[in-house]
Design a protein around this motif. Structure first.
Motif, mmCIF file in Angstrom:
data_model
loop_
_atom_site.group_PDB
_atom_site.id
_atom_site.type_symbol
_atom_site.label_atom_id
_atom_site.label_comp_id
_atom_site.label_asym_id
_atom_site.label_seq_id
_atom_site.Cartn_x
_atom_site.Cartn_y
_atom_site.Cartn_z
ATOM 1 N N VAL A 175 0.842 -1.206 0.000
ATOM 2 C CA VAL A 175 0.000 0.000 0.000
ATOM 3 C C VAL A 175 0.872 1.249 0.000
ATOM 4 C CG1 VAL A 175 -1.730 1.308 1.281
ATOM 5 C CG2 VAL A 175 -1.897 -1.183 1.164
ATOM 6 N N ARG A 176 1.871 1.261 0.873
ATOM 7 C CA ARG A 176 2.763 2.420 0.950
ATOM 8 C C ARG A 176 3.424 2.698 -0.390
ATOM 9 N NH1 ARG A 176 7.538 0.563 3.895
ATOM 10 N NH2 ARG A 176 8.022 -0.179 1.783
ATOM 11 N N ASP A 177 3.998 1.684 -1.014
ATOM 12 C CA ASP A 177 4.703 1.876 -2.282
ATOM 13 C C ASP A 177 3.746 2.332 -3.379
ATOM 14 O OD1 ASP A 177 6.961 1.078 -0.938
ATOM 15 O OD2 ASP A 177 6.982 -0.951 -1.772
ATOM 16 N N TYR A 178 2.548 1.762 -3.395
ATOM 17 C CA TYR A 178 1.542 2.135 -4.392
ATOM 18 C C TYR A 178 1.120 3.595 -4.203
ATOM 19 C CZ TYR A 178 -2.939 2.108 -6.891
ATOM 20 O OH TYR A 178 -3.979 2.398 -7.727
ATOM 21 N N ALA A 179 0.885 3.995 -2.949
ATOM 22 C CA ALA A 179 0.475 5.373 -2.671
ATOM 23 C C ALA A 179 1.554 6.368 -3.080
ATOM 24 C CB ALA A 179 0.129 5.524 -1.191
ATOM 25 N N ILE A 180 2.799 6.060 -2.764
ATOM 26 C CA ILE A 180 3.891 6.973 -3.102
ATOM 27 C C ILE A 180 4.059 7.065 -4.610
ATOM 28 C CG2 ILE A 180 6.357 7.398 -2.858
ATOM 29 C CD1 ILE A 180 4.520 7.805 -0.328
ATOM 30 N N ALA A 203 -0.998 8.997 7.532
ATOM 31 C CA ALA A 203 -1.528 9.307 6.207
ATOM 32 C C ALA A 203 -0.504 10.135 5.443
ATOM 33 C CB ALA A 203 -2.842 10.071 6.297
ATOM 34 N N TYR A 204 -0.385 9.832 4.180
ATOM 35 C CA TYR A 204 0.512 10.573 3.293
ATOM 36 C C TYR A 204 -0.335 11.606 2.559
ATOM 37 C CZ TYR A 204 4.265 11.405 -0.101
ATOM 38 O OH TYR A 204 5.249 11.974 -0.867
ATOM 39 N N VAL A 205 0.056 12.882 2.634
ATOM 40 C CA VAL A 205 -0.744 13.966 2.068
ATOM 41 C C VAL A 205 0.128 14.827 1.164
ATOM 42 C CG1 VAL A 205 -2.330 15.859 2.580
ATOM 43 C CG2 VAL A 205 -2.049 13.997 4.233
ATOM 44 N N SER A 206 -0.273 14.932 -0.094
ATOM 45 C CA SER A 206 0.423 15.807 -1.034
ATOM 46 C C SER A 206 -0.618 16.556 -1.851
ATOM 47 C CB SER A 206 1.332 14.991 -1.962
ATOM 48 O OG SER A 206 0.563 14.299 -2.938
ATOM 49 N N ALA A 207 -0.163 17.403 -2.746
ATOM 50 C CA ALA A 207 -1.084 18.140 -3.610
ATOM 51 C C ALA A 207 -1.860 17.205 -4.533
ATOM 52 C CB ALA A 207 -0.308 19.166 -4.438
ATOM 53 N N LYS A 208 -1.374 15.957 -4.683
ATOM 54 C CA LYS A 208 -2.030 14.995 -5.569
ATOM 55 C C LYS A 208 -3.143 14.213 -4.876
ATOM 56 C CE LYS A 208 2.378 14.310 -7.985
ATOM 57 N NZ LYS A 208 3.420 13.321 -8.346
ATOM 58 N N GLY A 209 -3.177 14.237 -3.550
ATOM 59 C CA GLY A 209 -4.192 13.489 -2.822
ATOM 60 C C GLY A 209 -3.654 12.962 -1.509
ATOM 61 N N HIS A 210 -4.408 12.082 -0.872
ATOM 62 C CA HIS A 210 -3.976 11.523 0.409
ATOM 63 C C HIS A 210 -4.428 10.084 0.560
ATOM 64 C CE1 HIS A 210 -7.857 13.615 1.063
ATOM 65 N NE2 HIS A 210 -8.156 12.581 1.831
ATOM 66 N N ALA A 211 -3.623 9.317 1.298
ATOM 67 C CA ALA A 211 -3.912 7.903 1.533
ATOM 68 C C ALA A 211 -3.179 7.457 2.791
ATOM 69 C CB ALA A 211 -3.461 7.048 0.342
ATOM 70 N N PHE A 212 -3.725 6.433 3.454
ATOM 71 C CA PHE A 212 -3.028 5.844 4.596
ATOM 72 C C PHE A 212 -1.822 5.042 4.109
ATOM 73 C CE2 PHE A 212 -7.437 5.878 6.464
ATOM 74 C CZ PHE A 212 -7.165 6.826 7.430
ATOM 75 N N VAL A 213 -0.709 5.140 4.851
ATOM 76 C CA VAL A 213 0.484 4.374 4.495
ATOM 77 C C VAL A 213 0.997 3.514 5.652
ATOM 78 C CG1 VAL A 213 1.264 5.907 2.646
ATOM 79 C CG2 VAL A 213 1.924 6.403 5.012
ATOM 80 N N LEU A 250 -5.619 -0.424 1.216
ATOM 81 C CA LEU A 250 -5.348 -0.643 -0.204
ATOM 82 C C LEU A 250 -6.502 -0.115 -1.056
ATOM 83 C CD1 LEU A 250 -3.558 -1.793 -2.443
ATOM 84 C CD2 LEU A 250 -4.683 -4.005 -2.096
ATOM 85 N N ALA A 251 -7.732 -0.405 -0.645
ATOM 86 C CA ALA A 251 -8.894 0.085 -1.386
ATOM 87 C C ALA A 251 -8.913 1.607 -1.419
ATOM 88 C CB ALA A 251 -10.176 -0.448 -0.747
ATOM 89 N N PHE A 252 -8.605 2.230 -0.295
ATOM 90 C CA PHE A 252 -8.621 3.698 -0.215
ATOM 91 C C PHE A 252 -7.496 4.302 -1.051
ATOM 92 C CE2 PHE A 252 -7.753 7.684 2.305
ATOM 93 C CZ PHE A 252 -8.901 8.347 1.901
ATOM 94 N N ALA A 253 -6.308 3.676 -1.016
ATOM 95 C CA ALA A 253 -5.193 4.174 -1.834
ATOM 96 C C ALA A 253 -5.523 4.064 -3.314
ATOM 97 C CB ALA A 253 -3.925 3.385 -1.512
ATOM 98 N N MET A 254 -6.214 2.995 -3.693
ATOM 99 C CA MET A 254 -6.615 2.855 -5.095
ATOM 100 C C MET A 254 -7.547 3.985 -5.509
ATOM 101 S SD MET A 254 -8.732 -0.190 -6.998
ATOM 102 C CE MET A 254 -10.286 0.722 -6.895
#
Length: 396
Positions: free
Chosen positions: A86-91, A139-149, A370-374
């Motif tokens: 999940v972390r790698d996918y989100a990044i 949670a990872y937060v950037s200008a592109k969006g956010h997701a749990f990592v 994973l679902a949320f990161a997707m």
């Protein structure tokens, strides 16, 4: 989603779901277990409001919830490995060098005493002391969006002091009591070890002092961390004199010291509040990191709620000459993790876990992550403005 047609968005959904399932596949030694995990993920993303085993089984066309339950219980696979996926996918989809890592916790209301980590404890989710589990999240937060990592289940001392209770819930041997800030430090350490691109950490007063500050200073990361009103601050060297508790300093502020600034957009538009900022000391980076160069500033940031005047206080650490606007923006990123909790609970069943074990909790939560990161990746890609087409002049 703006920027993409319905047809393109549907294809993006289909291709993204295929991709995340493919990334999960190496975690499972048997095809049937992988298929059950895929069905579990489909159920989380489905229309059912309650993501219970029976509801997910019905959506998958199964006669009962046993395959769904086996994924969380009897199956043999590593939830921490899925966390890393999940972390790698989100990044990959949301990564940015100026991103903010936000730390916070949420409660999972439970009945009984058998569910791992359950006990009478305070949770902001209910606003009171109640019977619940507590999960700490990053949670990872950037200008592109956010997701749990990242995530961790908090175990109260009543659990870690009871070996029989730990064994019954299949808690890994050697697990000892860890405070919520200690769990946060472990998450930050994992993020740094994975070379996750981020420049800041933001958190509330539960995490605002102690080891977290030292870890971030040694890593060369800035922070905006909440502290309580009785936390003492003092300036030194060539900075203007500031001394006392955060509340005392705020009470003596001249009206002209406040600035009306936005902490970013919320569901109802820009979130304007009054802010004051004090630089307390400048320190050289090599005091914390051998061979590092540059000057960093320790400070105090104060927020006054525009509607009711309620005050909040933050200890800050940032490169010299960082503006108050930047610090306010970092603090404002904490809203993203609150949105993440609300969305995953209301739409993806984050708090619908029916298992009682340690690995059941971490597996369920990791699949929801994973679902949320997707969904975050789909949104980021769908909202990307396509490049402007330019006409090529053909030679005459």
């Amino acid at each position: 989603m703006k920027g993409a047609s319905i047809e393109a968005t549907l294809e993006l959904w289909a291709s993204s779901l295929r991709e995340v399932k493919a990334r999960m596949r190496p975690l499972f030694s048997q095809e049937r277990v992988a298929a059950s995990a895929n069905s579990f993920l489909d159920g989380l993303l489905g229309d059912e409001r309650r993501k219970t085993g029976w509801m997910r089984a019905e959506a998958a066309g199964d006669a009962g919830p046993w395959r769904q339950q086996a994924i969380l219980g009897r199956g043999r696979w590593d939830a921490d490995a899925l966390r890393d996926v999940v972390r790698d996918y989100a990044i990959e989809h949301l990564g940015a060098n100026d991103a903010v890592l936000v730390i916070d916790e949420t409660g999972f209301l439970k009945q009984g005493k058998a569910s791992c980590g359950v006990g009478r404890q305070y949770t902001g989710s209910a606003g009171k002391v109640t019977n619940c589990q507590i999960g700490v999240f990053a949670a990872y937060v950037s200008a592109k969006g956010h997701a749990f990592v990242d995530r961790a289940l908090y175990l109260p001392k009543s659990w870690t002091a009871d070996p029989e209770r730990l064994a019954a819930a299949h808690v890994p041997e050697g697990t000892t009591f860890a405070t919520k800030p200690a769990l946060a430090v472990a998450m930050i350490d994992r993020a740094i070890a994975a070379d996750m691109p981020f420049a800041w950490v933001a958190a509330d007063a539960v995490y605002g002092v102690g080891d977290i500050e030292q870890v971030l200073r040694r890593a060369g990361k800035g922070y905006v961390l909440g502290v309580k009103s009785d936390h003492h601050f003092g300036s030194w060297a060539d900075k203007p004199v500031v001394a006392g508790t955060a509340a005392q300093i705020a009470s003596k502020l001249d009206p002209g010291a406040w600035q009306r600034l936005s902490a970013g957009k919320g569901t109802k538009g820009e979130r304007f509040h009054d802010w004051a900022y004090f630089e307390l000391a400048d320190l050289e980076a090599d005091e914390y990191i051998d061979g590092a160069t540059g000057t960093w500033t320790r400070g105090l940031l104060i927020r006054r709620h525009a509607a009711d005047g309620d005050l909040a206080f933050f200890t800050t650490w940032c490169p010299a000459d960082t503006t108050i606007d930047t610090l306010v923006g970092v603090e404002g990123h904490r809203w993203a993790i609150e949105d993440s909790f609300e969305t995953t609970k209301n739409e993806l069943g984050l708090d619908h876990n029916e298992t009682r074990s340690w690995h059941g909790w971490h597996r369920h939560v990791s699949l929801v992550m994973l679902a949320f990161a997707m969904l975050a990746a789909i949104r980021a890609r769908a909202n990307t403005t396509p490049p402007k087409r330019t006409r090529t002049r053909l030679p005459t």
